[in-house]
Design a protein around this motif. Structure first.
Motif, PDB file in Angstrom:
ATOM      1  N   SER A  27      77.186  75.361   3.086  1.00  0.00           N
ATOM      2  CA  SER A  27      77.820  76.680   3.090  1.00  0.00           C
ATOM      3  C   SER A  27      79.211  76.601   3.715  1.00  0.00           C
ATOM      4  O   SER A  27      79.583  75.602   4.326  1.00  0.00           O
ATOM      5  N   ASP A  28      79.973  77.687   3.574  1.00  0.00           N
ATOM      6  CA  ASP A  28      81.350  77.683   4.075  1.00  0.00           C
ATOM      7  C   ASP A  28      81.416  77.968   5.574  1.00  0.00           C
ATOM      8  O   ASP A  28      82.299  77.498   6.274  1.00  0.00           O
ATOM      9  N   LYS A  29      80.437  78.770   6.047  1.00  0.00           N
ATOM     10  CA  LYS A  29      80.531  79.198   7.453  1.00  0.00           C
ATOM     11  C   LYS A  29      80.068  78.111   8.417  1.00  0.00           C
ATOM     12  O   LYS A  29      79.320  77.217   8.035  1.00  0.00           O
ATOM     13  N   HIS A  36      78.434  72.770   9.013  1.00  0.00           N
ATOM     14  CA  HIS A  36      78.161  73.658   7.880  1.00  0.00           C
ATOM     15  C   HIS A  36      76.694  73.538   7.488  1.00  0.00           C
ATOM     16  O   HIS A  36      76.296  72.501   6.947  1.00  0.00           O
TER      17      HIS A  36
END
Lengths: 86, 291
Positions: A27-29, A36
């Protein structure tokens, strides 16, 4: 549906590598540890085989089959019965 | 009791969540072994009040700390000796030992062989990562020939231990070896081992990317996990190829590590024999008193 506890994930990427239908991605967060965590792709072919749940070293993944699928699915046996791998 | 079918419910039931996440490195297989043990225990519906988890020293021996049950964290290599004591004091308890390769076969080798010889009713889950991971990657007795460790910088020249062959020769009731990279067979195997009376041992081949993989140039976590897929073979397949295969095929699988159930027998254990002995001597004594 796949639930991933972001703060438990260490970002080893084993679930992403091992998924037979390639349904997971990074994921990006960022999480608390600064990595990540994995997440389910928006377009995926997840068939709830539960391999990622069993193989996650940090027990961060929980697979919850959708309600519709649940009705049709037979009782899932974790260990195969019989066969040559006794 | 509600049926546990998701990992979330399983964690709530068995895990000490305040201890989580683990201290294990990224890509370590110890957490996976814990997961397999949980699923096996859940399928057996084992009473956690009557189960004791014993461990020695090492990365793998941290595992009982994460389980919501009685645990005993003992001195280096002596986990099996302590477990024998627990079993002798209270034979009703189920005892599961988590131990590492250095812990069980390095420093505690004698305890291991004598417990197997006496056939004491315990389940040993041995996590083999070919190195002493916690102390920084010293050479373990299970390290393959030519592997590099901090105490063997130019390659290992000692022949490694084959733990399963050793346990088999000592007459343990259940001996199996699995890799952590495949989930289904190990869960079934742990289940069988816990149910088995007598000494049962399961060896897990577990990746250690930090201390072993890095020094031996096995690549990153994904490559290291794949190494276990490429370098293992099922024992049935191995025997078949060795019997009927061509020379080319034989050469290919010669150096692979065999996986599978190596021994599955029924042999009376130490405490059964002891009970019989006490019974025999007591009847003898009673007869003598009557005379």
């Amino acid at each position: 549906m796949i639930e991933i506890k972001d703060d438990w994930c260490k970002g080893c990427g084993i679930c992403i590598e091992r998924c037979p239908v390639n349904a997971l991605e990074e994921s990006d967060k960022l999480n608390k540890k600064g990595i990540h965590p994995a997440r389910l792709k928006e377009k995926n072919e997840c068939n709830f085989c539960r391999l990622c749940e069993l193989i996650c070293p940090d027990l961060a993944i929980t697979v919850i089959p959708d309600e519709e699928v649940k009705k049709d699915a037979k009782k899932i046996l974790l260990s195969p019965t019989g066969g040559k791998n006794k | 009791m509600p049926e546990v079918r998701t990992a979330d419910k399983l964690k709530k039931k068995y895990l000490r969540e305040e201890m989580w996440p683990t201290i294990f490195c990224n890509g370590c297989g110890n957490g996976v072994v814990l997961d397999y043990a949980f699923w096996a225990i859940e399928e057996l519906d084992l009473d956690m009040d009557k189960t004791v988890f014993v461990s020695g020293i090492g990365c793998s021996s941290r595992l009982p700390g994460y389980i919501n049950a009685d645990g005993l964290h003992t001195t280096h290599g002596r986990s099996i000796a302590f477990a024998t004591g627990i079993k002798a004091a209270n034979p009703d308890l189920n005892i599961i030992i988590f131990t590492g390769d250095g812990d069980c076969t390095g420093i505690g080798g004698n305890h291991f062989i004598h417990a197997a010889r006496r056939n004491i009713d315990v389940t040993v889950i041995l996590i083999n990562n070919f190195t002493y991971g916690m102390t920084g990657g010293q050479l373990a007795p299970t390290a393959p020939l030519g592997s590099i460790a901090t105490t063997a910088p130019y390659g290992n020249i000692e022949h490694p231990f084959d733990i399963c062959e050793l346990a088999k020769a000592l007459g343990a009731n259940y001996v199996a070896r699995w890799s952590v990279t495949y989930p289904y067979q190990p869960i079934k195997s742990v289940k069988e081992a816990i149910q088995k009376k007598g000494f049962s041992m399961i060896e897990f081949l577990s990746p250690c990317p930090t201390a072993y993989g890095r020094r031996n140039k096995l690549g990153d976590i994904k490559k290291h996990w794949k190494w276990y897929d490429d370098n293992t073979i099922l024992i049935e397949e191995y025997n078949k190829i060795m019997e009927y295969g061509t020379d080319e095929e034989k050469e290919k699988i010669k150096n692979k590590i065999q996986l599978g159930v190596f021994q599955d027998i029924e042999k009376p254990g130490f405490f059964e024999q002891y009970e019989k002995l006490v019974e025999r001597l007591q009847t003898k004594k009673d007869k003598g008193m009557k005379k």
